[in-house]
Design a protein around this motif. Structure first.
Motif, short mmCIF file in Angstrom:
data_model
loop_
_atom_site.label_atom_id
_atom_site.label_comp_id
_atom_site.label_asym_id
_atom_site.label_seq_id
_atom_site.Cartn_x
_atom_site.Cartn_y
_atom_site.Cartn_z
N SER A 109 0.85 -1.20 0.00
CA SER A 109 0.00 0.00 0.00
C SER A 109 0.88 1.25 0.00
O SER A 109 1.75 1.41 0.86
CB SER A 109 -0.89 0.00 1.25
N PRO A 110 0.68 2.17 -0.96
CA PRO A 110 1.50 3.38 -1.00
C PRO A 110 1.43 4.20 0.29
O PRO A 110 2.42 4.81 0.69
CB PRO A 110 0.91 4.17 -2.18
N ALA A 111 0.27 4.20 0.94
CA ALA A 111 0.15 4.97 2.20
C ALA A 111 1.07 4.41 3.26
O ALA A 111 1.67 5.16 4.05
CB ALA A 111 -1.30 4.94 2.68
N ILE A 112 1.20 3.09 3.29
CA ILE A 112 2.06 2.44 4.29
C ILE A 112 3.54 2.64 3.95
O ILE A 112 4.35 2.98 4.82
CB ILE A 112 1.70 0.96 4.42
N THR A 113 3.90 2.46 2.69
CA THR A 113 5.31 2.62 2.33
C THR A 113 5.77 4.06 2.53
O THR A 113 6.89 4.30 2.96
CB THR A 113 5.58 2.17 0.87
N GLU A 114 4.89 5.01 2.23
CA GLU A 114 5.25 6.42 2.42
C GLU A 114 5.51 6.70 3.90
O GLU A 114 6.47 7.42 4.24
CB GLU A 114 4.13 7.32 1.89
N TYR A 115 4.68 6.15 4.78
CA TYR A 115 4.89 6.35 6.21
C TYR A 115 6.19 5.68 6.66
O TYR A 115 6.98 6.27 7.41
CB TYR A 115 3.72 5.79 7.01
N MET A 116 6.42 4.46 6.20
CA MET A 116 7.58 3.70 6.68
C MET A 116 8.90 4.27 6.18
O MET A 116 9.94 4.01 6.78
CB MET A 116 7.45 2.24 6.30
N LYS A 117 8.88 5.06 5.13
CA LYS A 117 10.11 5.71 4.66
C LYS A 117 10.73 6.55 5.77
O LYS A 117 11.96 6.65 5.87
CB LYS A 117 9.80 6.62 3.46
N CYS B 59 -16.66 3.78 8.97
CA CYS B 59 -16.23 5.17 8.84
C CYS B 59 -15.56 5.58 10.15
O CYS B 59 -15.73 4.91 11.18
CB CYS B 59 -17.41 6.07 8.53
N PRO B 60 -14.82 6.68 10.14
CA PRO B 60 -14.15 7.11 11.37
C PRO B 60 -15.08 7.29 12.55
O PRO B 60 -14.69 7.03 13.69
CB PRO B 60 -13.49 8.43 10.95
N CYS B 61 -16.32 7.72 12.31
CA CYS B 61 -17.23 7.92 13.43
C CYS B 61 -17.53 6.60 14.15
O CYS B 61 -17.87 6.60 15.33
CB CYS B 61 -18.53 8.57 12.95
N GLU B 62 -17.40 5.48 13.44
CA GLU B 62 -17.55 4.17 14.07
C GLU B 62 -16.24 3.69 14.69
O GLU B 62 -16.24 3.04 15.73
CB GLU B 62 -18.00 3.14 13.04
N TYR B 63 -15.13 4.01 14.04
CA TYR B 63 -13.83 3.49 14.48
C TYR B 63 -13.32 4.18 15.75
O TYR B 63 -12.72 3.53 16.61
CB TYR B 63 -12.79 3.66 13.37
N ILE B 64 -13.53 5.48 15.84
CA ILE B 64 -12.97 6.22 16.98
C ILE B 64 -13.40 5.65 18.32
O ILE B 64 -12.55 5.41 19.20
CB ILE B 64 -13.28 7.73 16.86
N MET C 62 -6.44 9.91 11.90
CA MET C 62 -7.48 9.07 11.28
C MET C 62 -8.16 9.96 10.24
O MET C 62 -9.26 10.47 10.42
CB MET C 62 -8.47 8.53 12.29
N ASP C 63 -7.45 10.14 9.13
CA ASP C 63 -7.86 11.10 8.11
C ASP C 63 -7.96 10.44 6.75
O ASP C 63 -7.36 9.38 6.51
CB ASP C 63 -6.86 12.26 8.02
N GLY C 64 -8.66 11.10 5.84
CA GLY C 64 -8.76 10.60 4.48
C GLY C 64 -7.38 10.33 3.89
O GLY C 64 -6.45 11.14 4.06
N CYS C 65 -7.25 9.22 3.22
CA CYS C 65 -5.95 8.79 2.67
C CYS C 65 -5.73 9.45 1.31
O CYS C 65 -6.50 9.21 0.37
CB CYS C 65 -5.95 7.26 2.55
N GLY D 153 -10.50 7.84 -2.25
CA GLY D 153 -11.67 8.40 -1.61
C GLY D 153 -12.43 7.45 -0.71
O GLY D 153 -13.46 7.82 -0.16
N SER D 154 -11.91 6.23 -0.55
CA SER D 154 -12.63 5.23 0.26
C SER D 154 -11.76 4.63 1.35
O SER D 154 -12.07 3.56 1.87
CB SER D 154 -13.17 4.12 -0.64
N GLU D 155 -10.67 5.32 1.72
CA GLU D 155 -9.79 4.83 2.78
C GLU D 155 -9.43 5.97 3.73
O GLU D 155 -9.37 7.13 3.33
CB GLU D 155 -8.49 4.25 2.20
N VAL D 156 -9.16 5.60 4.97
CA VAL D 156 -8.55 6.53 5.92
C VAL D 156 -7.22 5.96 6.38
O VAL D 156 -7.07 4.74 6.52
CB VAL D 156 -9.44 6.81 7.14
N PHE D 157 -6.25 6.84 6.55
CA PHE D 157 -4.97 6.43 7.10
C PHE D 157 -5.03 6.58 8.61
O PHE D 157 -5.53 7.58 9.12
CB PHE D 157 -3.82 7.27 6.54
#
Length: 212
Positions: free
Chosen positions: A41-49, A170-175, A187-190, A199-203
């Motif tokens: 996942s690009p979101a994960i690799t970007e963070y792990m950099k 959605c975040p309102c359920e996850y928090i 916990m924001d839009g990815c 448009g369908s993921e949160v990081f």
């Protein structure tokens, strides 16, 4: 009980029993792995950099083909544990990482796993468990982390009208699920999802709360 709660309860009633080792192994044997994006996942690799500790103990539960682990090895991380419940997936992983001492591959149920980690990477595991087990997931991840340990990764920010995985939200359920155990750092839009999931993921970046 409102409609959303009824829908969740319906999913739990219909799905919790069959989502066992046999279910997931059959999915792998039949190549029914639609969750597999074919890359880390690009979101994960970007963070792990920018993650500072290449010797951190990292756990990837429900890891599937573990592209994230391949990326971590290639970028110098030294202590990666993979766990999946499906023997077929684990067989593939053990072959893939047979010459990679930095990676330990385990076959088992995440909820029965024991260990201590600095970081848990979440990628399509949370959405594979019935919604009724999400609080148990939050509690279990917290128990596996060292003080100030983190969960990072992606969760779906959409609903799926189906009584089988993936299960959305959605975040309102996850928090409320995570707040008893974690500080919600992010916990924001990815912004860097793969195109089909744009448009369908949160990081998420969740920090384990210190115990009193």
């Amino acid at each position: 009980m409102d409609k959303k709660e009824k829908d969740i309860q319906c999913c739990v009633t219909q799905c919790e029993t069959p989502l066992d080792q046999s279910y997931w192994n059959t999915r792998w044997e039949n190549s029914e792995t639609g969750w597999d994006i074919g890359q880390a996942s690009p979101a994960i690799t970007e963070y792990m950099k920018q993650y500072p500790d290449r010797n951190a103990a990292i756990l990837i539960p429900g890891c599937g083909n573990a592209y994230e682990a391949e990326y971590l090895v290639a970028t110098g991380f030294t202590d990666i544990t993979l766990i999946d419940i499906a023997p077929k997936a684990v067989e593939t992983l053990k072959e893939k990482f047979s010459g990679t001492p930095q990676v330990k591959v385990l076959c088992g149920d995440f909820f029965g796993h024991e260990g201590k980690y600095d970081l848990i990477i979440e990628q399509t595991f949370f959405c594979a468990i019935p919604p009724g087990r999400r609080k148990a997931y939050a509690q279990k991840t917290a128990s596996l982390l060292h003080e100030n340990g983190k969960i990072i990764g992606v969760l779906f920010d959409k609903q799926f009208d189906q009584p089988f995985p993936p299960f959305g939200g959605c975040p309102c359920e996850y928090i409320p699920i995570f707040e008893p155990h974690f500080i919600i750092n992010t916990m924001d839009g990815c912004y860097n999802s793969i195109p089909p999931r744009k448009g369908s993921e949160v990081f998420i970046n969740l920090i384990k709360k210190q115990q009193p």
